[in-house]
Structures are given as structure tokens and as C-alpha cells.
Design a protein around this motif. Structure first.
Motif, mmCIF file in Angstrom:
data_model
loop_
_atom_site.group_PDB
_atom_site.id
_atom_site.type_symbol
_atom_site.label_atom_id
_atom_site.label_comp_id
_atom_site.label_asym_id
_atom_site.label_seq_id
_atom_site.Cartn_x
_atom_site.Cartn_y
_atom_site.Cartn_z
ATOM 1 N N ALA A 43 0.819 -1.208 0.000
ATOM 2 C CA ALA A 43 0.000 0.000 0.000
ATOM 3 C C ALA A 43 0.858 1.266 0.000
ATOM 4 C CB ALA A 43 -0.936 0.001 1.201
ATOM 5 N N GLY A 44 2.031 1.193 -0.620
ATOM 6 C CA GLY A 44 2.821 2.409 -0.791
ATOM 7 C C GLY A 44 3.963 2.565 0.203
ATOM 8 N N SER A 60 4.720 9.135 9.489
ATOM 9 C CA SER A 60 4.813 10.576 9.257
ATOM 10 C C SER A 60 3.509 11.168 8.746
ATOM 11 C CB SER A 60 5.946 10.876 8.265
ATOM 12 O OG SER A 60 5.713 10.214 7.024
ATOM 13 N N ASP A 61 2.632 10.339 8.171
ATOM 14 C CA ASP A 61 1.355 10.860 7.671
ATOM 15 C C ASP A 61 0.266 10.866 8.740
ATOM 16 O OD1 ASP A 61 0.625 8.197 7.956
ATOM 17 O OD2 ASP A 61 0.543 7.778 5.807
ATOM 18 N N GLY A 62 0.631 10.559 9.987
ATOM 19 C CA GLY A 62 -0.317 10.623 11.100
ATOM 20 C C GLY A 62 -0.959 9.296 11.463
ATOM 21 N N ARG A 63 -0.809 8.300 10.631
ATOM 22 C CA ARG A 63 -1.395 6.989 10.941
ATOM 23 C C ARG A 63 -0.561 6.251 11.980
ATOM 24 N NH1 ARG A 63 -2.171 4.197 5.171
ATOM 25 N NH2 ARG A 63 -0.248 5.395 4.770
ATOM 26 N N THR A 64 -1.218 5.320 12.675
ATOM 27 C CA THR A 64 -0.533 4.441 13.618
ATOM 28 C C THR A 64 -0.709 3.006 13.149
ATOM 29 O OG1 THR A 64 -0.922 5.932 15.486
ATOM 30 C CG2 THR A 64 -0.424 3.635 16.012
ATOM 31 N N VAL A 65 0.383 2.266 13.088
ATOM 32 C CA VAL A 65 0.361 0.887 12.617
ATOM 33 C C VAL A 65 0.436 -0.073 13.796
ATOM 34 C CG1 VAL A 65 1.709 -0.889 11.406
ATOM 35 C CG2 VAL A 65 1.309 1.325 10.328
ATOM 36 N N ARG A 66 -0.483 -1.039 13.813
ATOM 37 C CA ARG A 66 -0.371 -2.178 14.709
ATOM 38 C C ARG A 66 0.089 -3.357 13.870
ATOM 39 N NH1 ARG A 66 -3.556 -6.633 15.820
ATOM 40 N NH2 ARG A 66 -5.462 -5.816 14.859
ATOM 41 N N LEU A 101 4.457 -0.238 3.212
ATOM 42 C CA LEU A 101 3.331 -0.616 4.056
ATOM 43 C C LEU A 101 2.611 -1.806 3.427
ATOM 44 C CD1 LEU A 101 1.589 0.256 6.575
ATOM 45 C CD2 LEU A 101 0.172 1.529 4.944
ATOM 46 N N ILE A 102 2.416 -2.873 4.194
ATOM 47 C CA ILE A 102 1.693 -4.062 3.737
ATOM 48 C C ILE A 102 0.404 -4.160 4.546
ATOM 49 C CG2 ILE A 102 1.809 -6.539 3.323
ATOM 50 C CD1 ILE A 102 3.931 -4.933 1.829
ATOM 51 N N LEU A 103 -0.698 -3.774 3.936
ATOM 52 C CA LEU A 103 -1.981 -3.763 4.644
ATOM 53 C C LEU A 103 -2.490 -5.184 4.860
ATOM 54 C CD1 LEU A 103 -4.009 -0.834 3.011
ATOM 55 C CD2 LEU A 103 -2.892 -0.876 5.256
ATOM 56 N N ARG A 110 -10.433 -1.051 16.351
ATOM 57 C CA ARG A 110 -11.328 -0.221 17.174
ATOM 58 C C ARG A 110 -10.644 1.006 17.774
ATOM 59 N NH1 ARG A 110 -12.418 -3.501 22.733
ATOM 60 N NH2 ARG A 110 -13.423 -5.007 21.397
ATOM 61 N N TRP A 111 -9.306 1.002 17.802
ATOM 62 C CA TRP A 111 -8.564 2.162 18.317
ATOM 63 C C TRP A 111 -8.000 3.019 17.190
ATOM 64 C CZ3 TRP A 111 -8.070 -2.693 20.681
ATOM 65 C CH2 TRP A 111 -8.624 -2.776 21.952
ATOM 66 N N GLY A 112 -8.472 2.784 15.971
ATOM 67 C CA GLY A 112 -8.059 3.616 14.846
ATOM 68 C C GLY A 112 -6.697 3.286 14.278
ATOM 69 N N ARG A 113 -6.143 2.131 14.639
ATOM 70 C CA ARG A 113 -4.819 1.757 14.137
ATOM 71 C C ARG A 113 -4.928 0.977 12.824
ATOM 72 N NH1 ARG A 113 -2.733 -1.317 19.438
ATOM 73 N NH2 ARG A 113 -4.745 -2.309 18.999
ATOM 74 N N THR A 114 -3.977 1.204 11.952
ATOM 75 C CA THR A 114 -3.893 0.459 10.699
ATOM 76 C C THR A 114 -3.249 -0.893 10.987
ATOM 77 O OG1 THR A 114 -3.665 2.493 9.404
ATOM 78 C CG2 THR A 114 -2.910 0.440 8.381
ATOM 79 N N VAL A 115 -3.951 -1.976 10.647
ATOM 80 C CA VAL A 115 -3.420 -3.319 10.881
ATOM 81 C C VAL A 115 -2.563 -3.695 9.679
ATOM 82 C CG1 VAL A 115 -4.000 -5.712 11.398
ATOM 83 C CG2 VAL A 115 -5.502 -3.869 12.186
ATOM 84 N N ALA A 116 -1.270 -3.817 9.898
ATOM 85 C CA ALA A 116 -0.363 -3.954 8.757
ATOM 86 C C ALA A 116 0.956 -4.577 9.171
ATOM 87 C CB ALA A 116 -0.112 -2.568 8.138
ATOM 88 N N ASP A 117 1.819 -4.764 8.193
ATOM 89 C CA ASP A 117 3.222 -5.103 8.391
ATOM 90 C C ASP A 117 4.019 -4.027 7.667
ATOM 91 O OD1 ASP A 117 5.589 -6.369 9.038
ATOM 92 O OD2 ASP A 117 5.301 -8.077 7.683
#
Length: 286
Positions: A43-44, A60-66, A101-103, A110-117
Motif C-alpha cells: 500500500a505504498g 509521518s502521515d499521522g497513521r498508527t500501525v499495529r 506498508l503491507i496492509l 477499534r482504536w483507529g490503528r492500521t493493521v499492517a506489516d
């Protein structure tokens, strides 16, 4: 004409082109790899800027990854020294470096985190390195199957096993060790927590919507399996009816309110640790 400016501008363009080329190369390798392709989708390019005490990664774009499909030590999950080492491990590998980013899920949790690797280029040979796989290799995480990561477990479980055999990271801590089905004291102590339990299947029970794997001894843990998973288990070489006498390893949240049990919602949550015909194995008592 300002030739110095032109030279600097040309160098910047060449660096940008190399960066785009590297990004395209990593994406191509990810898509070409059967394991990685089954485990998420590219995913970029992103930039990691922080790793918090829960091992969530700020971009850096404001997202949080779990990092999906992992159970790792953190501030709320014991082993503070290992948790700090895991955080340092991620910080060293991610901060200041570009990553792909690997979605693993379409939305957020539920906490707004992007589930990814995240995948970074290995500085040694330029090959893509999965951050989730790196954590497992170093012993800083266990595989925790979930719906979004159902395509990841097959490649991750052998990596976890290598770290466990080597006694790395969390595998040095008794609180993360595999619990034997005969250890009733430890099973009660870990009620409500994610565990990995190992034991021989002494009996299989069949109900309308569920299957029950009863582990030795007679009052040992029960592994509850949704009936809809029966076909998937058979397809992956673990037919439920043939599990009696096999030593399995099951993982999930342990519930000891009415006797120890683990609810299994994914075939990857059950592994065969040792076959019934392996040297030294004995048949279970009825």
C-alpha cells in the motif's frame, strides 16, 4: 547559468529516481513472493517516526500501525526488560528509513490503528525484510492468529519455532513459555491471557456447531473448534477425527471459569507438535 545549482538539482532528481526504483523493486518482490502475497497487500511507501511502549508504530502521515497477527511484550503485558528491548529493536530498524506498508485489513481496528506489516530493504543484500518476521526471528513476539492475518500464519509459525528452540527474547521468560496440558497450576494462573498450550489429544467430541479436542489428562484443557473449520483443518493435513493420539499445540485466550479451554477460530491456531507414530510417543488413556 548557475552550474552548482543545476548539479545539485540533477543529483536530487537522480536520488528521487533511485528511491522510486527501490520502492517499485520491493513492491515487485512482495507481489512475486507467494508467502508475502498471501499475507497482505502493498500500500505504498511510508516513513516511520516513532515506536511507543505498546510497539505501535507512528507514521509521518499521522497513521498508527499495529503489527497484525502478533502477540508481543509491552508495558501492559509483563516482561518490561524484554518489552524495552523489543521497542529498541523496532526503533533501530525503522526510524529514519523508508518502508513499504503491507496492509492486512481494509480499515482500522477499534482504536483507529492500521493493521499492517512493514517491509524494509536489508542493508546487506537489498532483500525485503518483514518487520513482523524480524520480531519473530529475534524472539520478541508470538504468532497470534486473527481473521485479518489468516494468510500469514503458515510462514510465521516456523520462524517462531526457531526462536523458541533457540531460547531467544520472550522464550527466556517463563510467563511466555508453552504450557503443558498436564500443568493445571500454570493453566489456572494464566486464565484470561493469550497462551500456547501443548498436549496429547485423548478424545474428540462432535457437536452440532462445535468440535472438542480433550487433552490429557482427563481434566486437562479442552480445545473448542468451530465446526465450520473442520474442512479447512482436513485440507491442511489436520483432520479432526485423526487427531486422537497426536500431540498438538493450540493457541488462544485461555478461559478457566469452567475448566481450562481455548476457543479456536482459525485453523492456524492448532499445530501438530509431534505425530502419534513419533519415537517415544505413547497412546493416550481413554
Amino acid at each position: 547559468m548557475n552550474f552548482c545549482f543545476a548539479h545539485r538539482r540533477g543529483a536530487s532528481v537522480r536520488r528521487a529516481e533511485r528511491l522510486r526504483g527501490a520502492c517499485a523493486a520491493v513492491t515487485a518482490i512482495v507481489l512475486a513472493s507467494p508467502g508475502l502475497a498471501a499475507c497482505g497487500r502493498p500500500a505504498g511507501r511510508v516513513q516511520a517516526v516513532s515506536v511507543d511502549e505498546r510497539l505501535d508504530i507512528g507514521l509521518s502521515d499521522g497513521r498508527t500501525v499495529r503489527l497484525g497477527g502478533l502477540d508481543a511484550p509491552n508495558a501492559d503485558h509483563g516482561a518490561p526488560e524484554i518489552a524495552n528491548a523489543a521497542r529498541d529493536f523496532l526503533t533501530e530498524r525503522l526510524l529514519g528509513r523508508a518502508a513499504d506498508l503491507i496492509l492486512l485489513a481494509g480499515g482500522t481496528d477499534r482504536w483507529g490503528r492500521t493493521v499492517a506489516d512493514l517491509v524494509v530493504l536489508n542493508p546487506g543484500d537489498g532483500s525485503p525484510d518483514s518487520i513482523a518476521a524480524a520480531l519473530l526471528t529475534a524472539g520478541y513476539a508470538r504468532v497470534r492468529p486473527e481473521f485479518e492475518t489468516r494468510g500469514c500464519a503458515a510462514e510465521r509459525l516456523p520462524i517462531e519455532d526457531g526462536a523458541r528452540q533457540g531460547g531467544l527474547g520472550i522464550w527466556r521468560d517463563p510467563d511466555f513459555a508453552v504450557v503443558q496440558s498436564s500443568n493445571s497450576v500454570e493453566l489456572r494462573r494464566r486464565s484470561g491471557r493469550f497462551v500456547v498450550v501443548e498436549g496429547m489429544v485423548r478424545r474428540v467430541g462432535f457437536a452440532r456447531s462445535r468440535l472438542y479436542l480433550e487433552l490429557v489428562p482427563r481434566d486437562g484443557p479442552i480445545i473448542v473448534i468451530a465446526r465450520k473449520l473442520e474442512t479447512a483443518l482436513a485440507r491442511e493435513g489436520r483432520p479432526v477425527g485423526a487427531l486422537v493420539g497426536q500431540t498438538i499445540r493450540a493457541r488462544g485466550a485461555l478461559d478457566d471459569r469452567f475448566g481450562p479451554r481455548i476457543e479456536v477460530g482459525d485453523p492456524a491456531m492448532i499445530e501438530i507438535a509431534r505425530r502419534a507414530d513419533a519415537p517415544g510417543e505413547t497412546k493416550p488413556h481413554p
